[in-house]
Scaffold this motif. Structure first.
Motif, PDB file in Angstrom:
ATOM      1  N   THR A 171      -0.956   5.421   4.163  1.00 20.30           N
ATOM      2  CA  THR A 171      -2.232   5.168   4.119  1.00 20.30           C
ATOM      3  C   THR A 171      -3.036   6.362   5.099  1.00 20.30           C
ATOM      4  O   THR A 171      -2.735   6.405   6.214  1.00 20.30           O
ATOM      5  N   ASP A 208      -6.554   9.566   5.181  1.00 18.57           N
ATOM      6  CA  ASP A 208      -7.679  10.085   4.672  1.00 18.57           C
ATOM      7  C   ASP A 208      -7.230  11.284   3.746  1.00 18.57           C
ATOM      8  O   ASP A 208      -7.666  11.511   2.720  1.00 18.57           O
ATOM      9  N   GLU A 262      -6.378   9.859   0.376  1.00 17.29           N
ATOM     10  CA  GLU A 262      -7.936   9.463  -0.442  1.00 17.29           C
ATOM     11  C   GLU A 262      -8.224  10.737  -0.917  1.00 17.29           C
ATOM     12  O   GLU A 262      -8.349  10.775  -2.197  1.00 17.29           O
ATOM     13  N   GLN A 293      -6.130  11.862  -4.076  1.00 17.33           N
ATOM     14  CA  GLN A 293      -6.367  10.901  -4.896  1.00 17.33           C
ATOM     15  C   GLN A 293      -7.542  11.396  -6.004  1.00 17.33           C
ATOM     16  O   GLN A 293      -7.887  11.121  -6.942  1.00 17.33           O
ATOM     17  N   ARG A 320      -5.809   4.346  -7.881  1.00 18.18           N
ATOM     18  CA  ARG A 320      -6.594   4.009  -6.942  1.00 18.18           C
ATOM     19  C   ARG A 320      -7.280   5.295  -6.137  1.00 18.18           C
ATOM     20  O   ARG A 320      -6.612   6.350  -6.186  1.00 18.18           O
ATOM     21  N   THR A 321      -8.152   5.174  -5.277  1.00 18.92           N
ATOM     22  CA  THR A 321      -8.722   6.219  -4.505  1.00 18.92           C
ATOM     23  C   THR A 321      -9.139   5.542  -2.990  1.00 18.92           C
ATOM     24  O   THR A 321     -10.162   6.131  -2.616  1.00 18.92           O
ATOM     25  N   ASP A 322      -8.348   4.808  -2.730  1.00 20.19           N
ATOM     26  CA  ASP A 322      -8.502   4.131  -1.403  1.00 20.19           C
ATOM     27  C   ASP A 322      -7.958   4.581  -0.077  1.00 20.19           C
ATOM     28  O   ASP A 322      -7.842   4.048   0.861  1.00 20.19           O
ATOM     29  N   TYR A 352      -4.453   4.686  -0.204  1.00 21.19           N
ATOM     30  CA  TYR A 352      -2.917   4.227   0.016  1.00 21.19           C
ATOM     31  C   TYR A 352      -2.220   5.072  -1.146  1.00 21.19           C
ATOM     32  O   TYR A 352      -2.486   4.936  -2.392  1.00 21.19           O
TER      33      TYR A 352
END
Length: 487
Positions: free
Chosen positions: A401, A403, A406, A409, A421-423, A425
């Protein structure tokens, strides 16, 4: 409104000399120099009285200098100490737009007005001791590298910028064509600093770009307001009008500003005679409007702004919004509502002071400083427009995980490879999307992000960002014109 005296440039690209989102004007201040020879026929006491300095003040300054020269542990340089005293006085004003330029910096400043130059192509300000990007110039190396408005530069090529003046920091950032500036930047919403490598280049001095869009909608982009911008704008506007233009989009996104008289000349034909284009207010609260001598236009106009639109760009947007009735489209602008002038002749030795001397206000008298111009039609760009460059410090692997994950993603989403996802992870689904991207681009399908994959991702997403079909703000501006034309 008529300003007298020599024209002074307050918009300066980061590649040349430090300045921040500055609006240009004219000035003829009647002040005595605080340093240098006293006026002919006057005494030192009279000069100090006229300048507001008492003999006691001058004695304290002289004593301080003498103590430094005679007692300080290390040998000192005369010019360094004197320049430090001037910088100290200006810094006490707590105004990021008031700065001192020594002889070398002032010379580079003057050269930037009359000749081409090299650098990264962005504007910077000093805010609370931090060096903040106002806006990267469109098409510049800074924009291509992914630098955004409000990014904070903390180091250049491994050298921390802590404790430097704005001019000193910029001197480390600027440099000749082909050399690299490795910038560590802090971005809002991103935890760790990002390293951005910018290859310095020639900065395009062309400021106006025009094209005819479908349905006879004209578009004129202004990248900065320099000395020839009003002439170039008038030429491109006439060309579009001669082609039968029915509506106009004026694009000042990521335009950090420039000359006040130039933006007035550009706006004047669109505002009906007698209406104010802009107002300026001095330290005593006295306001002076600049009335238009124009006739107005018979076609609708929209203006595009974003958070990198500052100073003269905001003067233009405010005038079209309040004096013309045009719709402003995009994001809230930067919020720079002050005017600076330079004092070179007064310094008398080739150095220069750029100082805030006025507020500027919209035609209706609104001061947008630290507030910005609010758009009538608020439109955000797709999320991937704000993806940060990847750090490339290490290979990004699944089940982590960060930045970087993210931003990777967001890039995959914008390129149509839809991770789950775009969080931030790095999931198995994200790895599968990444492998699909690697396959299409001829890369080893590792499902990990090494330097080659990172560079390919960044290049591909930049292509998407530059494609007009993905520009939601431009689409909204055109749609508003089409609605007006359909009435």
């Amino acid at each position: 409104m008529q300003f007298k005296g020599r024209t002074v440039l307050v918009f300066v690209m980061l590649s040349v000399i430090a300045s921040s989102m500055v609006t240009l004007t004219f000035a003829n201040p009647s002040i005595l120099p605080l340093w240098g020879d006293k006026p002919a026929g006057s005494s030192a006491a009279a000069a100090s009285a006229a300048s507001g300095l008492t003999n006691k003040d001058l004695s304290k300054i002289a004593t301080t200098y003498q103590l430094i020269e005679s007692k300080f542990l290390k040998q000192t340089d005369h010019d360094t100490v004197v320049n430090g005293a001037i910088n100290g006085m200006l810094e006490s004003l707590e105004d990021p737009f008031t700065v001192y330029m020594d002889q070398n910096e002032a010379k580079q400043f003057d050269e930037s007005i009359t000749s081409s130059f090299q650098g990264i192509g962005a504007e910077v300000s000093s805010e609370d001791g931090k060096f903040v990007i106002v806006s990267p110039i469109k098409g510049s190396p800074a924009e291509k590298a992914g630098i955004q408005a409000h990014d904070v530069i903390v180091s250049v090529n491994g050298e921390k910028l802590d404790g430097l003046t704005l001019n000193q920091a910029v001197m480390k950032i600027r440099g000749p064509k082909g050399t690299q500036a490795k910038l560590d930047i802090v971005r809002q919403g991103v935890g760790d600093p990002i390293q951005v490598i910018v290859v310095r280049d020639d900065i395009d001095v062309e400021t106006v770009y025009a094209e005819m869009l479908p349905d006879k909608i004209g578009k004129i982009e202004i990248r900065q307001f320099s000395s020839n911008t009003a002439t170039r704008f008038a030429e491109e506007l006439k060309n579009l009008e001669d082609q039968g233009m029915k509506g106009l989009v004026i694009d000042v996104r990521n335009d950090p500003g420039g000359l006040l008289n130039v933006v007035v000349d550009i706006v004047n034909p669109f505002v009906k005679d007698g209406k104010p284009i802009v107002q300026v207010e001095n330290r005593d609260g006295k306001r002076e409007p600049t009335p238009s001598t124009g006739k107005g236009k018979d076609y609708p106009i929209t203006v595009l702004v974003n958070k990198g639109s500052a100073s003269a760009s905001e003067i233009l947007a405010g005038a079209f919004q309040e004096a013309v009735g045009s719709k402003i489209v995009g994001e809230t602008s930067y919020g720079k509502g002050t005017v600076q002038v330079t004092f070179e002749k007064e310094m008398g030795d080739g150095s220069n002071i750029k100082m805030t001397v006025y507020k500027w206000l919209t035609p209706n008298g609104n001061w947008i400083h630290k507030k910005g111009i609010q758009p009538d039609i608020a439109v955000d760009q797709p999320a991937y427009f704000k993806a940060a460059p990847l750090s490339k410090k290490s290979v990004i692997k699944p089940d982590t995980t960060s930045d970087d994950v993210e931003n990777m993603q967001l890039m995959l989403s914008g390129l149509g490879f839809a991770p789950d996802r775009t969080d931030g992870y790095f999931s198995d689904k994200t790895a599968q999307s990444l492998k699909a991207f690697q396959r299409v681009n001829g890369l080893p399908m590792t499902g990990e992000v090494d330097t080659d994959t990172a560079n390919k991702l960044e290049k591909a997403i930049l292509t998407e960002i530059r494609d007009p079909k993905n520009d939601l703000q431009l689409k909204a501006a055109v749609a508003e014109l089409q609605k007006e034309l359909a009435k």
